[in-house]
Write a protein that holds these residues in place. Structure first.
Motif, PDB file in Angstrom:
ATOM      1  N   SER A  91       0.844  -1.192   0.000  1.00  0.00           N
ATOM      2  CA  SER A  91       0.000   0.000   0.000  1.00  0.00           C
ATOM      3  C   SER A  91       0.883   1.247   0.000  1.00  0.00           C
ATOM      4  O   SER A  91       2.086   1.179   0.253  1.00  0.00           O
ATOM      5  CB  SER A  91      -0.901   0.012   1.232  1.00  0.00           C
ATOM      6  OG  SER A  91      -0.114   0.150   2.405  1.00  0.00           O
ATOM      7  N   TYR A  92       0.255   2.407  -0.276  1.00  0.00           N
ATOM      8  CA  TYR A  92       1.012   3.666  -0.261  1.00  0.00           C
ATOM      9  C   TYR A  92       1.630   3.922   1.115  1.00  0.00           C
ATOM     10  O   TYR A  92       2.759   4.380   1.224  1.00  0.00           O
ATOM     11  CB  TYR A  92       0.117   4.850  -0.625  1.00  0.00           C
ATOM     12  CG  TYR A  92      -0.382   4.834  -2.042  1.00  0.00           C
ATOM     13  CD1 TYR A  92       0.368   4.282  -3.069  1.00  0.00           C
ATOM     14  CD2 TYR A  92      -1.609   5.383  -2.357  1.00  0.00           C
ATOM     15  CE1 TYR A  92      -0.095   4.279  -4.361  1.00  0.00           C
ATOM     16  CE2 TYR A  92      -2.081   5.376  -3.652  1.00  0.00           C
ATOM     17  CZ  TYR A  92      -1.319   4.822  -4.649  1.00  0.00           C
ATOM     18  OH  TYR A  92      -1.767   4.823  -5.935  1.00  0.00           O
ATOM     19  N   ARG A  93       0.870   3.611   2.145  1.00  0.00           N
ATOM     20  CA  ARG A  93       1.362   3.823   3.508  1.00  0.00           C
ATOM     21  C   ARG A  93       2.581   2.939   3.779  1.00  0.00           C
ATOM     22  O   ARG A  93       3.577   3.386   4.339  1.00  0.00           O
ATOM     23  CB  ARG A  93       0.257   3.528   4.508  1.00  0.00           C
ATOM     24  CG  ARG A  93       0.701   3.737   5.953  1.00  0.00           C
ATOM     25  CD  ARG A  93      -0.443   3.572   6.896  1.00  0.00           C
ATOM     26  NE  ARG A  93      -1.320   4.725   6.730  1.00  0.00           N
ATOM     27  CZ  ARG A  93      -2.544   4.800   7.193  1.00  0.00           C
ATOM     28  NH1 ARG A  93      -3.069   3.781   7.839  1.00  0.00           N
ATOM     29  NH2 ARG A  93      -3.281   5.876   7.012  1.00  0.00           N
ATOM     30  N   ALA A  94       2.520   1.672   3.366  1.00  0.00           N
ATOM     31  CA  ALA A  94       3.642   0.755   3.590  1.00  0.00           C
ATOM     32  C   ALA A  94       4.861   1.174   2.767  1.00  0.00           C
ATOM     33  O   ALA A  94       5.992   1.098   3.254  1.00  0.00           O
ATOM     34  CB  ALA A  94       3.231  -0.667   3.237  1.00  0.00           C
ATOM     35  N   ILE A  95       4.641   1.608   1.527  1.00  0.00           N
ATOM     36  CA  ILE A  95       5.754   2.078   0.693  1.00  0.00           C
ATOM     37  C   ILE A  95       6.378   3.319   1.316  1.00  0.00           C
ATOM     38  O   ILE A  95       7.605   3.444   1.390  1.00  0.00           O
ATOM     39  CB  ILE A  95       5.292   2.371  -0.750  1.00  0.00           C
ATOM     40  CG1 ILE A  95       4.813   1.093  -1.430  1.00  0.00           C
ATOM     41  CG2 ILE A  95       6.415   3.007  -1.563  1.00  0.00           C
ATOM     42  CD1 ILE A  95       4.141   1.315  -2.780  1.00  0.00           C
ATOM     43  N   GLY A  96       5.532   4.247   1.792  1.00  0.00           N
ATOM     44  CA  GLY A  96       6.029   5.460   2.428  1.00  0.00           C
ATOM     45  C   GLY A  96       6.853   5.160   3.666  1.00  0.00           C
ATOM     46  O   GLY A  96       7.909   5.759   3.892  1.00  0.00           O
ATOM     47  N   LYS A  97       6.392   4.219   4.457  1.00  0.00           N
ATOM     48  CA  LYS A  97       7.134   3.826   5.657  1.00  0.00           C
ATOM     49  C   LYS A  97       8.466   3.192   5.280  1.00  0.00           C
ATOM     50  O   LYS A  97       9.492   3.460   5.903  1.00  0.00           O
ATOM     51  CB  LYS A  97       6.295   2.856   6.478  1.00  0.00           C
ATOM     52  CG  LYS A  97       6.890   2.515   7.812  1.00  0.00           C
ATOM     53  CD  LYS A  97       5.932   1.649   8.616  1.00  0.00           C
ATOM     54  CE  LYS A  97       6.529   1.346   9.976  1.00  0.00           C
ATOM     55  NZ  LYS A  97       5.656   0.493  10.776  1.00  0.00           N
ATOM     56  N   HIS A  98       8.454   2.366   4.223  1.00  0.00           N
ATOM     57  CA  HIS A  98       9.675   1.691   3.766  1.00  0.00           C
ATOM     58  C   HIS A  98      10.701   2.685   3.222  1.00  0.00           C
ATOM     59  O   HIS A  98      11.882   2.602   3.548  1.00  0.00           O
ATOM     60  CB  HIS A  98       9.311   0.664   2.692  1.00  0.00           C
ATOM     61  CG  HIS A  98      10.482  -0.046   2.109  1.00  0.00           C
ATOM     62  ND1 HIS A  98      11.227  -0.962   2.810  1.00  0.00           N
ATOM     63  CD2 HIS A  98      11.053   0.038   0.875  1.00  0.00           C
ATOM     64  CE1 HIS A  98      12.200  -1.415   2.037  1.00  0.00           C
ATOM     65  NE2 HIS A  98      12.109  -0.823   0.858  1.00  0.00           N
ATOM     66  N   VAL A  99      10.239   3.634   2.416  1.00  0.00           N
ATOM     67  CA  VAL A  99      11.138   4.599   1.785  1.00  0.00           C
ATOM     68  C   VAL A  99      11.448   5.767   2.726  1.00  0.00           C
ATOM     69  O   VAL A  99      12.490   6.395   2.618  1.00  0.00           O
ATOM     70  CB  VAL A  99      10.540   5.101   0.446  1.00  0.00           C
ATOM     71  CG1 VAL A  99      11.407   6.142  -0.210  1.00  0.00           C
ATOM     72  CG2 VAL A  99      10.324   3.939  -0.498  1.00  0.00           C
ATOM     73  N   GLY A 100      10.530   6.045   3.654  1.00  0.00           N
ATOM     74  CA  GLY A 100      10.734   7.138   4.599  1.00  0.00           C
ATOM     75  C   GLY A 100      10.153   8.455   4.122  1.00  0.00           C
ATOM     76  O   GLY A 100      10.687   9.521   4.416  1.00  0.00           O
ATOM     77  N   VAL A 101       9.035   8.385   3.383  1.00  0.00           N
ATOM     78  CA  VAL A 101       8.373   9.596   2.889  1.00  0.00           C
ATOM     79  C   VAL A 101       6.875   9.475   3.170  1.00  0.00           C
ATOM     80  O   VAL A 101       6.385   8.426   3.583  1.00  0.00           O
ATOM     81  CB  VAL A 101       8.618   9.790   1.367  1.00  0.00           C
ATOM     82  CG1 VAL A 101      10.082  10.029   1.080  1.00  0.00           C
ATOM     83  CG2 VAL A 101       8.108   8.618   0.556  1.00  0.00           C
ATOM     84  N   SER A 102       6.155  10.575   2.931  1.00  0.00           N
ATOM     85  CA  SER A 102       4.709  10.573   3.175  1.00  0.00           C
ATOM     86  C   SER A 102       3.960   9.857   2.051  1.00  0.00           C
ATOM     87  O   SER A 102       4.515   9.582   0.988  1.00  0.00           O
ATOM     88  CB  SER A 102       4.206  12.016   3.273  1.00  0.00           C
ATOM     89  OG  SER A 102       4.314  12.656   2.012  1.00  0.00           O
ATOM     90  N   ARG A 103       2.675   9.588   2.304  1.00  0.00           N
ATOM     91  CA  ARG A 103       1.849   8.935   1.277  1.00  0.00           C
ATOM     92  C   ARG A 103       1.726   9.811   0.037  1.00  0.00           C
ATOM     93  O   ARG A 103       1.686   9.300  -1.079  1.00  0.00           O
ATOM     94  CB  ARG A 103       0.453   8.639   1.825  1.00  0.00           C
ATOM     95  CG  ARG A 103       0.430   7.481   2.783  1.00  0.00           C
ATOM     96  CD  ARG A 103      -0.972   7.170   3.209  1.00  0.00           C
ATOM     97  NE  ARG A 103      -1.605   8.394   3.737  1.00  0.00           N
ATOM     98  CZ  ARG A 103      -2.829   8.469   4.181  1.00  0.00           C
ATOM     99  NH1 ARG A 103      -3.597   7.414   4.153  1.00  0.00           N
ATOM    100  NH2 ARG A 103      -3.320   9.597   4.644  1.00  0.00           N
ATOM    101  N   GLU A 104       1.623  11.112   0.233  1.00  0.00           N
ATOM    102  CA  GLU A 104       1.509  12.024  -0.914  1.00  0.00           C
ATOM    103  C   GLU A 104       2.773  11.980  -1.765  1.00  0.00           C
ATOM    104  O   GLU A 104       2.702  11.995  -2.991  1.00  0.00           O
ATOM    105  CB  GLU A 104       1.236  13.451  -0.423  1.00  0.00           C
ATOM    106  CG  GLU A 104       0.925  14.429  -1.529  1.00  0.00           C
ATOM    107  CD  GLU A 104      -0.269  14.008  -2.385  1.00  0.00           C
ATOM    108  OE1 GLU A 104      -0.201  14.214  -3.610  1.00  0.00           O
ATOM    109  OE2 GLU A 104      -1.243  13.452  -1.856  1.00  0.00           O
TER     110      GLU A 104
END
Length: 157
Positions: A111-124
């Protein structure tokens, strides 16, 4: 190529791999190993090592013996394998490491949230990176032509 269509193919990657394994199990009964050879990775000794090996695919005689359902399954397997190869080709065409990571995470179905957490950026920011990845892939002529070829390719079964 449509952006939404490309995004759907990328997100379906994991499902396609599982479906190919399931269909190969159904067709050949060998646990998703294509080609019908159960001895992949196993050394052969003695006379068995010297004997000629069969071809990897299905011969014309075997193809004629297949019933209608098996032919449809074989056609679906080829179509799905081509789509899997197409998605994997897209990952190789990206040069930016963050875009590669986002693409890889999209392929994994995160999900966008999981990708953001993995990369270290926000969902936007993940949405922006995803849009950049898809735009870059859509602008890549070779990538789009291979999709058009896959989409309208006639099956020989």
């Amino acid at each position: 190529m449509d952006h939404k269509e490309l995004e759907n193919v990328i997100s379906d990657y994991q499902w396609l791999k599982r479906e190919v394994a399931r269909l190969e199990e159904l067709l050949w009964g060998i646990g998703g190993v294509s080609g019908g050879s159960k001895s992949i990775g196993v050394a052969q000794y003695g006379i068995e090592a010297a004997m000629p090996k069969g071809s990897k695919g299905i011969s014309k005689a075997e193809l004629d013996k297949l019933d209608r359902r098996e032919k449809k399954i074989l056609t679906r397997i080829e179509k799905y394998k081509n789509m899997i190869e197409f998605v994997e080709l897209g990952e190789e065409s990206l040069e930016d490491p963050i875009q590669q990571t986002v693409y890889s995470c999209m392929m994994a179905g995160m999900s966008y949230r999981a990708i953001g957490k993995h990369v270290g950026v926000s969902r936007e920011k993940v949405r922006q990176l995803r849009d950049e990845v898809i735009n870059q892939l859509c602008q890549n002529c070779h990538f789009c032509h291979s999709w058009q070829y896959l989409k309208y390719k006639k099956q020989t079964v």
